[in-house]
Design a protein around this motif. Structure first.
Motif, short mmCIF file in Angstrom:
data_model
loop_
_atom_site.label_atom_id
_atom_site.label_comp_id
_atom_site.label_asym_id
_atom_site.label_seq_id
_atom_site.Cartn_x
_atom_site.Cartn_y
_atom_site.Cartn_z
N GLY A 170 0.82 -1.25 -0.22
CA GLY A 170 -0.04 -0.01 -0.05
C GLY A 170 0.91 1.01 -0.02
N GLY A 171 0.73 1.89 -1.16
CA GLY A 171 1.56 3.25 -1.11
C GLY A 171 0.77 4.35 -1.05
N GLY A 172 -0.39 4.30 0.00
CA GLY A 172 -1.08 5.58 0.42
C GLY A 172 -0.41 6.39 1.45
N ARG A 226 -0.07 -6.01 -7.93
CA ARG A 226 -1.07 -6.68 -7.20
C ARG A 226 -0.75 -7.77 -6.42
NH1 ARG A 226 -5.07 -10.72 -7.87
NH2 ARG A 226 -4.01 -11.83 -9.40
N VAL A 227 -1.01 -7.62 -5.04
CA VAL A 227 -0.44 -8.54 -4.16
C VAL A 227 -1.23 -9.84 -4.11
CG1 VAL A 227 0.35 -8.89 -1.85
CG2 VAL A 227 1.01 -6.87 -2.90
N THR A 228 -0.62 -10.82 -4.03
CA THR A 228 -1.50 -11.97 -4.00
C THR A 228 -1.26 -13.04 -2.88
OG1 THR A 228 0.36 -13.33 -5.64
CG2 THR A 228 -1.70 -12.50 -6.75
N VAL A 256 -3.43 -0.70 3.94
CA VAL A 256 -4.30 -0.62 2.58
C VAL A 256 -5.68 -0.08 3.01
CG1 VAL A 256 -3.21 -2.53 1.47
CG2 VAL A 256 -5.07 -3.04 3.10
N GLY A 257 -5.79 0.91 3.90
CA GLY A 257 -6.96 1.47 4.25
C GLY A 257 -7.49 1.26 5.62
N ARG A 258 -8.52 1.89 5.99
CA ARG A 258 -9.05 1.57 7.24
C ARG A 258 -10.64 1.19 7.22
NH1 ARG A 258 -5.15 3.13 11.24
NH2 ARG A 258 -7.16 3.46 12.71
N VAL A 329 0.75 14.76 3.48
CA VAL A 329 1.43 13.59 3.86
C VAL A 329 2.77 14.03 4.52
CG1 VAL A 329 2.37 11.27 2.83
CG2 VAL A 329 0.41 12.78 1.73
N PHE A 330 3.05 13.45 5.68
CA PHE A 330 4.23 14.01 6.28
C PHE A 330 5.45 13.19 5.95
CE2 PHE A 330 0.72 15.78 8.13
CZ PHE A 330 0.89 17.04 8.35
N THR A 331 5.71 13.11 4.59
CA THR A 331 6.99 12.41 4.28
C THR A 331 8.22 13.48 4.06
OG1 THR A 331 5.85 13.05 2.14
CG2 THR A 331 5.98 10.46 2.86
P1 NAD Z 1 -5.12 4.93 1.64
O1 NAD Z 1 -6.43 4.50 1.22
O2 NAD Z 1 -4.60 6.34 1.63
O3 NAD Z 1 -4.02 4.13 0.93
C1 NAD Z 1 -3.93 2.70 0.90
C2 NAD Z 1 -3.03 2.23 -0.32
O4 NAD Z 1 -3.23 1.10 -0.62
C3 NAD Z 1 -3.86 2.79 -1.85
O5 NAD Z 1 -2.99 3.63 -2.38
C4 NAD Z 1 -4.23 1.42 -2.54
O6 NAD Z 1 -4.32 1.63 -3.82
C5 NAD Z 1 -3.29 0.65 -1.95
N1 NAD Z 1 -3.80 -0.84 -1.93
C6 NAD Z 1 -4.80 -1.16 -1.52
N2 NAD Z 1 -4.96 -2.71 -1.65
C7 NAD Z 1 -3.69 -3.21 -2.02
C8 NAD Z 1 -3.19 -4.25 -2.55
N3 NAD Z 1 -3.70 -5.51 -2.17
N4 NAD Z 1 -1.84 -4.42 -2.98
C9 NAD Z 1 -1.08 -3.13 -3.08
N5 NAD Z 1 -1.76 -1.90 -2.73
C10 NAD Z 1 -3.06 -1.66 -2.32
O7 NAD Z 1 -4.99 4.17 3.30
P2 NAD Z 1 -3.91 4.25 4.22
O8 NAD Z 1 -2.67 4.67 3.76
O9 NAD Z 1 -4.04 2.96 5.09
O10 NAD Z 1 -4.55 5.62 5.30
C11 NAD Z 1 -5.88 5.13 5.69
C12 NAD Z 1 -6.50 6.63 6.18
O11 NAD Z 1 -5.94 7.16 7.08
C13 NAD Z 1 -6.64 7.48 4.82
O12 NAD Z 1 -7.78 7.89 4.63
C14 NAD Z 1 -5.55 8.64 5.15
O13 NAD Z 1 -6.09 10.02 4.43
C15 NAD Z 1 -5.72 8.54 6.66
N6 NAD Z 1 -4.39 9.03 7.07
C16 NAD Z 1 -4.06 10.49 6.97
C17 NAD Z 1 -2.52 10.72 7.20
C18 NAD Z 1 -2.42 12.24 7.03
O14 NAD Z 1 -3.35 13.13 6.87
N7 NAD Z 1 -1.32 12.47 6.96
C19 NAD Z 1 -2.05 9.98 7.72
C20 NAD Z 1 -2.25 8.60 7.97
C21 NAD Z 1 -3.49 8.18 7.51
#
Ligand code: NAD
Length: 437
Positions: A170-172, A226-228, A256-258, A329-331
């Motif tokens: 997950g590169g979120g 796509r991670v399997t 991968v999200g919340r 994003v605090f990178t």
């Molecule tokens: P996210 O939704 O931001 O990112 C999840 C990433 O995982 C997405 O890029 C998605 O495409 C990827 N992904 C999903 N399934 C996958 C798979 N099977 N294989 C590879 N990649 C996959 O979720 P997050 O990073 O877990 O963050 C959760 C929430 O918390 C977000 O809504 C975010 O806004 C919030 N958050 C905010 C901050 C901030 O404001 N600085 C910091 C941390 C979290």
């Protein structure tokens, strides 16, 4: 039965801020919490990660100290100290939340709904005309074989020792923040992202800037992955652009999200959910059950601490603009955005112009040694600012000027005609704004 004006379940930034403001307005407020005060933001999210981000920045700065004319001896990373510093900061802020809640009745325990108007906690029953669910969210799990072998963000935030290598699925936002922190501490990090670019909600040009910058710092980022499966020797199997590939590391982190956390008994009230989150009227935060409201991550509208707090303000009837929510994003470097991205403006058929300016042309950024980055401003044909996107130093703070312009419907020209101090990073925002006219 204890009667109050407002019952709030969950003492995160949504719950505790609403409780404090409600009490300040003279309401009898009862706040239920089963864990520490402060919720995800303070205990397992924003604050601890920002403390670690700062440690990472210091590590990166010290590594480049010679360039600034400062000689340091051998650099030794002490992650245990960084983790302890993070815990001290969290502890101090927790005390701050406690003092904010004087005037609020805080009940420790697991609150549950016994009916749509009654909440039970620690052997007592409570009722109020307004019941607010502010129970937050937890990390989502991956539905793949071996998913249980991976750790989540809660786990890595509690570590005091780092692995040598880590695969982040997950590169979120969460994945990239941890990639930035851990790579600065010498961990070999590989990020696997499902989409064609990291940070899907961000402007792709900004996300690409961050990806290139992290790559230069030695982070391997694999997109369209796509991670399997995860195997017992900590190998992540993936399909990358259609081809099978494997990635091995000492630890696998999933980000991968919340998913929403819901109090027990809530579903029996007949409340309507949407993808597991509580469905609310975004104008009032009221759910489908009269008198039950949901704010913050639990309603899934916007998973950000400041959005949760603002939704609480709306619920209390205070004036607040929920349409314009900056995010960051605090990178290293930071990224931040507000308003529409370029693809969104194009999809919406808008007539607009994009202005860009780089930090390379900014004296302050050059002097800081942090000139890697870009500001992008979108201005509509009628002069309104539609969006602003930043990758670069202090992006999270800089974005606020654009947020004010968009929220107050000021034309981009008013940003341009306002004098920006010299030498400041804000001059780059003004330059991008000028280029968008
Ligand atoms: P996210 O939704 O931001 O990112 C999840 C990433 O995982 C997405 O890029 C998605 O495409 C990827 N992904 C999903 N399934 C996958 C798979 N099977 N294989 C590879 N990649 C996959 O979720 P997050 O990073 O877990 O963050 C959760 C929430 O918390 C977000 O809504 C975010 O806004 C919030 N958050 C905010 C901050 C901030 O404001 N600085 C910091 C941390 C979290």
């Amino acid at each position: 039965m204890i009667e109050a004006d407002i019952l709030i379940i969950g003492a995160g930034p949504g719950g505790y801020a609403t409780a404090a403001k409600g009490a300040a307005a003279g309401k009898r407020v009862v706040l239920f919490e089963r864990d520490e005060l402060g919720g995800t933001c303070l205990n397992r999210g924003c604050i601890p990660t920002k403390a670690l981000c700062r440690s990472a920045e210091v590590a990166l700065t010290v590594a480049e100290a010679a360039e600034f004319g400062v000689s340091v001896g051998d650099i030794r990373m002490d992650y245990a100290r960084a983790a302890a510093r993070k815990d001290e900061i969290v502890g101090q802020l927790r005390e701050g939340v406690e003092s904010l809640l004087q005037g609020v009745e805080v009940v420790r325990g697991d609150a549950r709904f016994s009916s749509p108007s009654v909440v039970e906690c620690s052997g007592e029953s409570y009722t109020a005309p307004t019941i607010v669910v502010a129970t937050g969210s937890r990390p989502a799990e991956l539905a793949i074989p071996g998913a249980e072998l991976a750790v989540n963000s809660d786990f890595v935030l509690a570590m005091s020792e780092l692995p040598k290598s880590m695969v982040i699925i997950g590169g979120g936002v969460i994945g990239m923040e941890f990639a930035s922190i851990f790579s600065a501490f010498g961990v070999k990090v590989t990020v696997l992202e499902y989409c064609p670019e990291i940070l899907p909600p961000f402007d792709p040009e900004i996300a690409k800037r961050l990806r290139m910058s992290m790559k230069r710092r030695g982070v391997e980022i694999v997109t369209s992955a796509r991670v399997t499966a995860i195997t017992s020797d900590m190998t992540v199997e993936a399909e990358v652009k259609g081809k099978p590939k494997s990635f091995s590391a000492d630890m696998v982190l999933t980000a991968v999200g919340r998913r929403a956390v819901l109090p027990a008994g809530l579903e029996d009230t007949g409340i309507e959910l949407n993808r597991g989150f509580i469905k609310v009227n975004p104008a009032t935060m009221e759910s489908s059950v009269k008198g039950i409201y949901a704010i913050g991550d639990a309603n899934g509208l916007c998973l950000l601490a400041h959005a949760a707090e603002a939704q609480g303000e709306r619920l209390l009837g205070h004036e607040v603009n929920l349409d314009v929510i900056p995010s960051a994003v605090f990178t290293s470097p930071e990224c931040a955005m507000v308003g529409m991205t370029e693809p969104q403006a194009m999809e919406g058929g808008m007539d607009f112009k994009v202005g860009k300016a780089t930090f390379r042309a900014n004296g302050k950024a050059m002097a800081m040694g942090e000139a890697d980055g870009l500001v992008k401003v979108l201005t509509a044909a009628d002069g309104r600012m539609l969006g602003c996107h930043i990758c670069g130093p202090h992006a999270a703070d800089l974005i606020q000027e654009a947020a004010l312009a968009i929220a107050s419907e000021q034309p981009t020209a008013s940003v341009v005609s306002t004098i920006h101090g010299h030498p400041t990073l804000s001059e780059t925002l003004a330059a991008a704004a000028r280029a968008s006219l």
